[in-house]
Design a protein around this motif. Structure first.
Motif, PDB file in Angstrom:
ATOM      1  N   LYS A   1      -0.546   1.400  -7.323  1.00  0.00           N
ATOM      2  CA  LYS A   1      -1.434   2.520  -6.993  1.00  0.00           C
ATOM      3  C   LYS A   1      -2.593   2.040  -6.132  1.00  0.00           C
ATOM      4  O   LYS A   1      -3.372   1.174  -6.531  1.00  0.00           O
ATOM      5  CB  LYS A   1      -1.956   3.159  -8.277  1.00  0.00           C
ATOM      6  N   THR A   2      -2.718   2.620  -4.931  1.00  0.00           N
ATOM      7  CA  THR A   2      -3.813   2.278  -4.012  1.00  0.00           C
ATOM      8  C   THR A   2      -4.391   3.554  -3.405  1.00  0.00           C
ATOM      9  O   THR A   2      -4.404   3.732  -2.184  1.00  0.00           O
ATOM     10  CB  THR A   2      -3.319   1.335  -2.900  1.00  0.00           C
TER      11      THR A   2
ATOM     12  N   LEU B   1       0.831  -1.201   0.000  1.00  0.00           N
ATOM     13  CA  LEU B   1       0.000   0.000   0.000  1.00  0.00           C
ATOM     14  C   LEU B   1       0.866   1.251   0.000  1.00  0.00           C
ATOM     15  O   LEU B   1       1.886   1.324   0.693  1.00  0.00           O
ATOM     16  CB  LEU B   1      -0.915   0.014   1.227  1.00  0.00           C
ATOM     17  N   GLY B   2       0.426   2.244  -0.750  1.00  0.00           N
ATOM     18  CA  GLY B   2       1.168   3.490  -0.822  1.00  0.00           C
ATOM     19  C   GLY B   2       1.355   4.147   0.527  1.00  0.00           C
ATOM     20  O   GLY B   2       2.410   4.722   0.812  1.00  0.00           O
ATOM     21  N   VAL B   3       0.358   4.043   1.387  1.00  0.00           N
ATOM     22  CA  VAL B   3       0.443   4.689   2.694  1.00  0.00           C
ATOM     23  C   VAL B   3       1.520   4.053   3.569  1.00  0.00           C
ATOM     24  O   VAL B   3       1.992   4.666   4.530  1.00  0.00           O
ATOM     25  CB  VAL B   3      -0.938   4.643   3.384  1.00  0.00           C
ATOM     26  N   TYR B   4       1.953   2.843   3.232  1.00  0.00           N
ATOM     27  CA  TYR B   4       3.027   2.181   3.962  1.00  0.00           C
ATOM     28  C   TYR B   4       4.305   2.057   3.131  1.00  0.00           C
ATOM     29  O   TYR B   4       5.125   1.179   3.366  1.00  0.00           O
ATOM     30  CB  TYR B   4       2.573   0.800   4.435  1.00  0.00           C
TER      31      TYR B   4
ATOM     32  N   ASP C   1      -5.237   4.295   0.650  1.00  0.00           N
ATOM     33  CA  ASP C   1      -4.326   5.301   1.214  1.00  0.00           C
ATOM     34  C   ASP C   1      -5.106   6.437   1.863  1.00  0.00           C
ATOM     35  O   ASP C   1      -4.776   6.883   2.971  1.00  0.00           O
ATOM     36  CB  ASP C   1      -3.421   5.869   0.117  1.00  0.00           C
TER      37      ASP C   1
ATOM     38  N   ASP D   1      -8.265  -2.107  -4.612  1.00  0.00           N
ATOM     39  CA  ASP D   1      -8.370  -0.719  -4.155  1.00  0.00           C
ATOM     40  C   ASP D   1      -9.593  -0.036  -4.770  1.00  0.00           C
ATOM     41  O   ASP D   1     -10.312   0.709  -4.083  1.00  0.00           O
ATOM     42  CB  ASP D   1      -7.099   0.046  -4.523  1.00  0.00           C
TER      43      ASP D   1
ATOM     44  N   GLN E   1      -5.067   7.702   5.668  1.00  0.00           N
ATOM     45  CA  GLN E   1      -4.619   9.067   5.960  1.00  0.00           C
ATOM     46  C   GLN E   1      -5.653   9.872   6.726  1.00  0.00           C
ATOM     47  O   GLN E   1      -5.307  10.793   7.476  1.00  0.00           O
ATOM     48  CB  GLN E   1      -4.257   9.780   4.653  1.00  0.00           C
TER      49      GLN E   1
ATOM     50  N   LYS F   1      -4.013   4.469  11.751  1.00  0.00           N
ATOM     51  CA  LYS F   1      -3.202   3.357  11.257  1.00  0.00           C
ATOM     52  C   LYS F   1      -2.731   2.516  12.445  1.00  0.00           C
ATOM     53  O   LYS F   1      -2.140   3.039  13.385  1.00  0.00           O
ATOM     54  CB  LYS F   1      -1.992   3.880  10.479  1.00  0.00           C
TER      55      LYS F   1
END
Length: 299
Positions: free
Chosen positions: A55-56, A46-49, A60, A249, A64, A68
């Motif tokens: 692309k997720t 995942l982009g957030v990690y 994400d 996603d 955000q 988390k």
């Protein structure tokens, strides 16, 4: 005298249970819960990690704008016992299902999260890959606290993304276009369609909806499209894996969009998790650094 004391304790316990239940019902009167479980999704996918290639955006954004849980651990390294610990609250020293098996099923006596939600006054539904009891066993969702279900029951069948049938409650429902191995209806799309339809229905009570998504586990060749990675200079299997995750996603985005459209975002808790670490079934988890900062692999 001892009998009187035993009767008093029983009476007290019953009153405490009643008071506890009434307080829980009052607290949950207007709160919906959506639990999204994704099979074999890596922490680093995942982009957030930290993911930079796959692309997720929807997941994400959910992370955000929410909380988390970076020190949260799945109950097991494979799907069946992980789902079992999640739904019964028991770790693998006590839960009944401790390994992947198509014959595994929850017994009738176990109390599940769905049953607890029902007691708290919520309607319950599950869509997707169940894993905890095949047809004609006491482990089907309908027998474990879910009022409604749609998807796979058997673990191994959930690897087939173009099944010729899925289960609506405890009944087989043929999938048009997938008969005689005709690959027309991708099961992920069918599952998300059912989940979104559930959100659209008028209701008098809050709900607990579990959505268990099978990708990116299973046959990589089944993904309908390599978009948006068709033009990338990656091995084909890595494009397929990335496309599966981005399609998941998008599925999460469809559910969240409907939630917002129905103006339920303020009174709905959405929890998203993987059931265990990334797999290496035809794909290299190191290519996208699917583990992020962690070591090991599914299983």
């Amino acid at each position: 005298r001892s009998n009187a004391w035993a009767e008093y304790k029983a009476h007290l316990r019953q009153n405490l249970l009643l008071a506890n239940r009434q307080s829980r019902v009052k607290a949950c009167q207007n709160i919906n819960v959506i639990l999204i479980v994704i099979d074999d999704l890596g922490y680093g996918d995942l982009g957030v990690y930290g993911q930079e290639k796959i692309k997720t955006p929807n997941i994400d954004l959910l992370a955000q704008t929410g909380v988390k849980y970076t020190n949260y651990y799945a109950g097991s390294s494979v799907g069946v016992p992980s789902h079992c610990t999640l739904l019964t609250g028991m770790h693998t020293g006590h839960c009944r299902l401790r390994g992947n098996s198509e014959n595994a099923h929850l017994p009738a006596g176990d109390v599940t999260l769905a049953e607890a939600m029902l007691m708290a006054g919520l309607d319950t539904a599950v869509f997707g890959s169940w894993k905890l009891g095949d047809e004609n066993t006491p482990g089907t969702p309908i027998k474990q606290g879910f009022q409604e279900s749609y998807g796979y029951l058997n673990l191994l069948r959930s690897r087939d993304y173009y099944p010729n049938y899925l289960f609506r409650n405890d009944e087989r429902q043929p999938i048009p276009g997938n008969q005689n191995n005709g690959p027309e209806n991708y099961s992920l799309d069918l599952v998300v369609e059912e989940a979104v339809d559930y959100l659209r229905r008028p209701r008098r009570r809050p709900f607990f909806m579990m959505v268990s998504l099978a990708p990116p586990r299973g046959d990589l060749d089944d993904v309908p499209s390599l978009e948006p990675y068709t033009g990338e200079d990656w091995p084909r299997e890595q494009k397929q894996y990335a496309a599966m995750i981005s399609r998941v996603d998008e599925a999460v985005g469809e559910i969240l969009d409907e939630l917002y459209h129905r103006d339920m975002k303020e009174n709905t808790v959405v929890v998203l998790t993987s059931d265990n670490g990334p797999h290496k079934e035809g794909v290299n988890p190191e290519y996208f650094n699917s583990n992020g900062p962690f070591n090991g692999i599914k299983g």
